[in-house]
Design a protein around this motif. Structure first.
Motif, mmCIF file in Angstrom:
data_model
loop_
_atom_site.group_PDB
_atom_site.id
_atom_site.type_symbol
_atom_site.label_atom_id
_atom_site.label_comp_id
_atom_site.label_asym_id
_atom_site.label_seq_id
_atom_site.Cartn_x
_atom_site.Cartn_y
_atom_site.Cartn_z
ATOM 1 N N SER A 1 0.816 -1.219 0.000
ATOM 2 C CA SER A 1 0.000 0.000 0.000
ATOM 3 C C SER A 1 0.852 1.274 0.000
ATOM 4 N N ASP A 2 2.132 1.155 0.396
ATOM 5 C CA ASP A 2 3.030 2.309 0.420
ATOM 6 C C ASP A 2 3.869 2.454 -0.849
ATOM 7 N N ILE A 3 3.820 1.446 -1.724
ATOM 8 C CA ILE A 3 4.638 1.484 -2.941
ATOM 9 C C ILE A 3 4.367 2.730 -3.790
ATOM 10 N N TYR B 1 15.841 -4.532 -9.039
ATOM 11 C CA TYR B 1 14.952 -4.808 -7.912
ATOM 12 C C TYR B 1 14.354 -6.204 -8.013
ATOM 13 N N VAL B 2 14.242 -6.848 -6.855
ATOM 14 C CA VAL B 2 13.508 -8.108 -6.737
ATOM 15 C C VAL B 2 12.402 -7.859 -5.731
ATOM 16 N N MET B 3 11.174 -8.029 -6.174
ATOM 17 C CA MET B 3 10.018 -7.796 -5.328
ATOM 18 C C MET B 3 9.592 -9.109 -4.681
ATOM 19 N N ARG C 1 1.184 -10.351 -4.598
ATOM 20 C CA ARG C 1 1.285 -8.903 -4.311
ATOM 21 C C ARG C 1 2.574 -8.323 -4.889
ATOM 22 N N SER C 2 3.650 -9.097 -4.799
ATOM 23 C CA SER C 2 4.916 -8.601 -5.343
ATOM 24 C C SER C 2 4.846 -8.483 -6.866
ATOM 25 N N MET C 3 4.058 -9.344 -7.519
ATOM 26 C CA MET C 3 3.865 -9.204 -8.968
ATOM 27 C C MET C 3 3.126 -7.898 -9.259
ATOM 28 N N PHE D 1 3.511 -2.325 -11.271
ATOM 29 C CA PHE D 1 3.390 -0.892 -10.990
ATOM 30 C C PHE D 1 4.726 -0.194 -11.244
ATOM 31 N N MET D 2 5.808 -0.790 -10.749
ATOM 32 C CA MET D 2 7.130 -0.174 -10.930
ATOM 33 C C MET D 2 7.516 -0.113 -12.403
#
Length: 103
Positions: A47-49, A62-64, A71-73, A78-79
């Protein structure tokens, strides 16, 4: 839509062990992170991304990470949309992580 590269937990661990220049971002909630994080990972809740990406250099790798990889996907996509070119999603999330944890 740009395809998000997936990386296995073992590949992430190998890159960290070899001191490769990757930034691990853990997008889980506070209570999940309290159960252990990948050493060196930075905690930014999903939610803070949106308000945090402006503080991240776009030229880094970056590795999410999240619990299962979903959620990381979302964070990875988004990034990518925000101009980050080198973003990967850790396949299977922390459920598949066998490496060291920090608390």
């Amino acid at each position: 839509m740009n395809e998000i590269k997936e990386i296995t937990p073992q590949e992430v661990e190998n890159k960290l062990d070899n001191n490769e220049d990757i930034k691990v971002i853990d997008v889980r909630e506070d209570d999940e992170v309290a159960q252990g994080m990948i050493p060196g990972a930075r905690h930014i809740k999903l939610s803070d991304i949106p308000q945090s990406v402006d503080q991240l250099p776009k030229d880094e790798s970056y590795v999410m990470v999240c619990r299962s990889g979903r959620r990381s996907m979302n964070a990875s996509e988004f990034m990518k949309e925000k101009g980050f070119s080198n973003v990967s999603n850790m396949e299977g999330g922390m459920l598949k992580w066998d490496g060291e944890l920090v608390f």
